[in-house]
Design an enzyme around this catalytic site. Structure first.
Site, PDB file in Angstrom:
ATOM      1  N   ARG A 225       0.851  -1.188   0.000  1.00 35.93           N
ATOM      2  CA  ARG A 225       0.000   0.000   0.000  1.00 35.93           C
ATOM      3  C   ARG A 225       0.890   1.242   0.000  1.00 35.93           C
ATOM      4  O   ARG A 225       1.969   1.253   0.612  1.00 35.93           O
ATOM      5  CB  ARG A 225      -0.894   0.025   1.251  1.00 35.93           C
ATOM      6  CG  ARG A 225      -2.016  -1.005   1.246  1.00 35.93           C
ATOM      7  CD  ARG A 225      -3.106  -0.674   0.232  1.00 35.93           C
ATOM      8  NE  ARG A 225      -4.212  -1.630   0.250  1.00 35.93           N
ATOM      9  CZ  ARG A 225      -4.316  -2.682  -0.562  1.00 35.93           C
ATOM     10  NH1 ARG A 225      -3.397  -2.937  -1.469  1.00 35.93           N
ATOM     11  NH2 ARG A 225      -5.367  -3.487  -0.480  1.00 35.93           N
ATOM     12  N   HIS A 273      -1.204   0.206  -9.729  1.00 30.72           N
ATOM     13  CA  HIS A 273      -1.840  -0.760  -8.803  1.00 30.72           C
ATOM     14  C   HIS A 273      -2.335  -1.995  -9.572  1.00 30.72           C
ATOM     15  O   HIS A 273      -3.517  -2.327  -9.547  1.00 30.72           O
ATOM     16  CB  HIS A 273      -3.005  -0.098  -8.029  1.00 30.72           C
ATOM     17  CG  HIS A 273      -3.375  -0.863  -6.776  1.00 30.72           C
ATOM     18  ND1 HIS A 273      -3.825  -0.264  -5.635  1.00 30.72           N
ATOM     19  CD2 HIS A 273      -3.349  -2.189  -6.503  1.00 30.72           C
ATOM     20  CE1 HIS A 273      -4.074  -1.172  -4.712  1.00 30.72           C
ATOM     21  NE2 HIS A 273      -3.783  -2.368  -5.225  1.00 30.72           N
TER      22      HIS A 273
HETATM   23  P1  NAP Z   1      -1.067 -11.754   4.861  1.00 33.91           P
HETATM   24  O1  NAP Z   1      -1.151 -13.161   4.402  1.00 33.91           O
HETATM   25  O2  NAP Z   1      -2.013 -11.281   5.912  1.00 33.91           O
HETATM   26  O3  NAP Z   1       0.428 -11.513   5.333  1.00 33.91           O
HETATM   27  C1  NAP Z   1       0.828 -10.389   6.001  1.00 33.91           C
HETATM   28  C2  NAP Z   1       2.269 -10.543   6.446  1.00 33.91           C
HETATM   29  O4  NAP Z   1       2.684  -9.319   7.071  1.00 33.91           O
HETATM   30  C3  NAP Z   1       2.439 -11.634   7.495  1.00 33.91           C
HETATM   31  O5  NAP Z   1       3.660 -12.300   7.312  1.00 33.91           O
HETATM   32  C4  NAP Z   1       2.462 -10.847   8.801  1.00 33.91           C
HETATM   33  O6  NAP Z   1       3.179 -11.456   9.868  1.00 33.91           O
HETATM   34  C5  NAP Z   1       3.184  -9.594   8.366  1.00 33.91           C
HETATM   35  N1  NAP Z   1       2.906  -8.484   9.284  1.00 33.91           N
HETATM   36  C6  NAP Z   1       1.722  -7.879   9.539  1.00 33.91           C
HETATM   37  N2  NAP Z   1       1.875  -6.910  10.468  1.00 33.91           N
HETATM   38  C7  NAP Z   1       3.184  -6.920  10.805  1.00 33.91           C
HETATM   39  C8  NAP Z   1       3.960  -6.174  11.725  1.00 33.91           C
HETATM   40  N3  NAP Z   1       3.421  -5.235  12.487  1.00 33.91           N
HETATM   41  N4  NAP Z   1       5.275  -6.457  11.827  1.00 33.91           N
HETATM   42  C9  NAP Z   1       5.832  -7.435  11.068  1.00 33.91           C
HETATM   43  N5  NAP Z   1       5.149  -8.178  10.183  1.00 33.91           N
HETATM   44  C10 NAP Z   1       3.835  -7.928  10.053  1.00 33.91           C
HETATM   45  O7  NAP Z   1      -1.246 -10.748   3.633  1.00 33.91           O
HETATM   46  P2  NAP Z   1      -1.010 -11.052   2.084  1.00 33.91           P
HETATM   47  O8  NAP Z   1      -2.153 -11.824   1.530  1.00 33.91           O
HETATM   48  O9  NAP Z   1       0.343 -11.608   1.928  1.00 33.91           O
HETATM   49  O10 NAP Z   1      -1.097  -9.579   1.479  1.00 33.91           O
HETATM   50  C11 NAP Z   1      -0.176  -8.566   1.861  1.00 33.91           C
HETATM   51  C12 NAP Z   1      -0.616  -7.222   1.310  1.00 33.91           C
HETATM   52  O11 NAP Z   1      -0.363  -7.129  -0.081  1.00 33.91           O
HETATM   53  C13 NAP Z   1      -2.107  -6.921   1.397  1.00 33.91           C
HETATM   54  O12 NAP Z   1      -2.461  -6.503   2.704  1.00 33.91           O
HETATM   55  C14 NAP Z   1      -2.275  -5.806   0.381  1.00 33.91           C
HETATM   56  O13 NAP Z   1      -2.084  -4.546   0.990  1.00 33.91           O
HETATM   57  C15 NAP Z   1      -1.138  -6.047  -0.610  1.00 33.91           C
HETATM   58  N6  NAP Z   1      -1.625  -6.416  -1.954  1.00 33.91           N
HETATM   59  C16 NAP Z   1      -1.329  -5.587  -3.000  1.00 33.91           C
HETATM   60  C17 NAP Z   1      -1.720  -5.922  -4.277  1.00 33.91           C
HETATM   61  C18 NAP Z   1      -1.343  -5.080  -5.455  1.00 33.91           C
HETATM   62  O14 NAP Z   1      -1.802  -5.334  -6.567  1.00 33.91           O
HETATM   63  N7  NAP Z   1      -0.487  -4.099  -5.292  1.00 33.91           N
HETATM   64  C19 NAP Z   1      -2.446  -7.118  -4.507  1.00 33.91           C
HETATM   65  C20 NAP Z   1      -2.740  -7.918  -3.429  1.00 33.91           C
HETATM   66  C21 NAP Z   1      -2.325  -7.549  -2.140  1.00 33.91           C
HETATM   67  P3  NAP Z   1       2.644 -12.813  10.554  1.00 33.91           P
HETATM   68  O15 NAP Z   1       2.735 -13.863   9.460  1.00 33.91           O
HETATM   69  O16 NAP Z   1       3.595 -13.054  11.645  1.00 33.91           O
HETATM   70  O17 NAP Z   1       1.224 -12.548  10.968  1.00 33.91           O
HETATM   71  C1  GLV Z   2      -5.041  -5.379  -3.919  1.00 36.40           C
HETATM   72  O1  GLV Z   2      -4.461  -4.360  -3.707  1.00 36.40           O
HETATM   73  C2  GLV Z   2      -5.429  -6.312  -2.906  1.00 36.40           C
HETATM   74  O2  GLV Z   2      -5.347  -5.978  -1.729  1.00 36.40           O
HETATM   75  O3  GLV Z   2      -5.838  -7.428  -3.268  1.00 36.40           O
END
Ligand code: NAP
Ligand code: GLV
Length: 310
Positions: A225, A273
């Site tokens: 983000r 994005h």
């Molecule tokens: P997720 O499975 O919830 O993973 C989040 C990771 O961040 C976990 O490893 C978590 O640690 C870590 N984390 C959260 N808070 C933290 C903190 N305070 N300190 C250290 N580590 C922390 O999320 P995801 O599915 O991988 O997605 C991640 C992000 O990608 C989404 O939230 C979204 O903003 C972004 N995204 C962007 C796009 C795009 O097109 N640009 C598309 C999809 C997603 P733990 O494992 O220890 O809980």
């Molecule tokens: C895209 O930004 C997502 O959070 O899936």
């Protein structure tokens, strides 16, 4: 069963088709024009709903996010109580993100930006090639997306680490965690990928101090983000030369305003994005599974912990 669909970013008709193929005979109404009798809806499929809107649907059994990141849902301070918010976990979303990350990691490692500038200007010149095994890649966030991308980058031979809230045990990936793990993680990271959820704990995490903790000449890829980055600090680090280059897919304000310095900065690449977009025909599988679980009185998968913010 009735679904309401609310998103300015996703293709509603593609979703109608995908949902009705899974739930023949269900209702599927697009907010706001098709909505009638708000009490009749069971599920809300949403991306960035207006604050206070979801609580006007009194009988929701689940709020199904159209994205992996739920910051745009949790920013609604009036969410209906007791209704699970379920975030998207999907094969296509995960694979798409890994493709984006691999593309840019290779781009920076092989210095493709420099080569393309040279050859576009008719310059035939080579740089010393470095050993992939010596290149240190680091992921802020080792969740669904970060861990898949990290494994795939490691499979190419890079030296990969990740930082998360809790410790991870992933073959071939060095785990750093918690506040104490952040600086040692940054100190060794030459290509930094941001894949954290946006929460109060992670907002502005790429700032003057954390950028200074990266080695001289590091590259940054932010596909999480925009608000993870303090823009002025990143621009200063790029201009000062401490950071070599940045690829940014996400921004504080989207679309990126026309006068934002990122558009024309020679060391910044902007993408709109699109690092990974939700594909309805694939993501509907996850939605179907969660709706079936909720209908069976069970907890859905990937329920958001509202207190943690992800
Ligand atoms: P997720 O499975 O919830 O993973 C989040 C990771 O961040 C976990 O490893 C978590 O640690 C870590 N984390 C959260 N808070 C933290 C903190 N305070 N300190 C250290 N580590 C922390 O999320 P995801 O599915 O991988 O997605 C991640 C992000 O990608 C989404 O939230 C979204 O903003 C972004 N995204 C962007 C796009 C795009 O097109 N640009 C598309 C999809 C997603 P733990 O494992 O220890 O809980
Ligand atoms: C895209 O930004 C997502 O959070 O899936």
């Amino acid at each position: 069963m009735k679904f309401m669909f609310l998103s300015a970013a996703d293709k509603a008709e593609a979703w109608r088709e995908a949902i009705l193929a899974k739930f023949p005979g269900a209702g599927f109404d697009i907010w706001p024009d098709e909505i009638a009798d708000k009490a009749s809806y069971d599920y809300a499929i949403v991306w960035r709903p207006p604050v206070g809107e979801l609580k006007t649907f009194p009988n929701l059994k689940g709020i199904l996010s159209l994205g992996a990141g739920v910051d745009g849902i949790l920013s609604d301070t009036e969410l209906p109580e007791g209704v699970p918010v379920v975030r998207l976990v999907d094969r296509c979303l995960t694979e798409g993100m890994s493709e984006y990350v691999l593309y840019w990691v290779i781009h920076y490692h092989r210095r493709m930006g420099v080569y393309l500038n040279w050859t576009r200007n008719g310059t035939w010149k080579q740089m010393r090639q470095t050993d992939t095994r010596d290149k240190k890649v680091g992921f802020l966030g080792l969740g669904e997306l970060g861990s898949d991308a990290a494994r795939k980058v490691a499979a190419l031979g890079f030296d990969v680490a990740g930082w998360s809230r809790t410790e991870k045990h992933i073959d071939g990936i060095t785990s750093f965690h918690g506040k104490d793990g952040l600086v040692p993680f940054l100190n060794r990271t030459e290509i930094l990928i941001v894949l954290l959820p946006l929460t109060e704990a992670t907002r502005g995490i790429v700032n003057k101090e954390t950028l200074a903790a990266l080695p001289e000449g590091a590259d940054i890829i932010n596909c999480a983000r925009g608000a993870h980055v303090v823009d002025e600090d990143l621009l200063a680090a790029l201009d000062g030369g401490h950071i070599n280059a940045a690829t940014l897919d996400v921004f504080h304000s989207e679309p990126l305003p026309a006068d934002h310095p990122y558009w024309t900065h020679p060391k910044v690449t902007v993408t709109p994005h699109m690092a990974s977009l939700t594909v309805p025909s694939s993501a509907v599988e996850w939605m179907e599974e969660n709706v079936r679980l909720i209908e069976a009185g069970k907890a859905p998968l990937n329920t958001v912990d509202v207190k943690k913010g992800y």
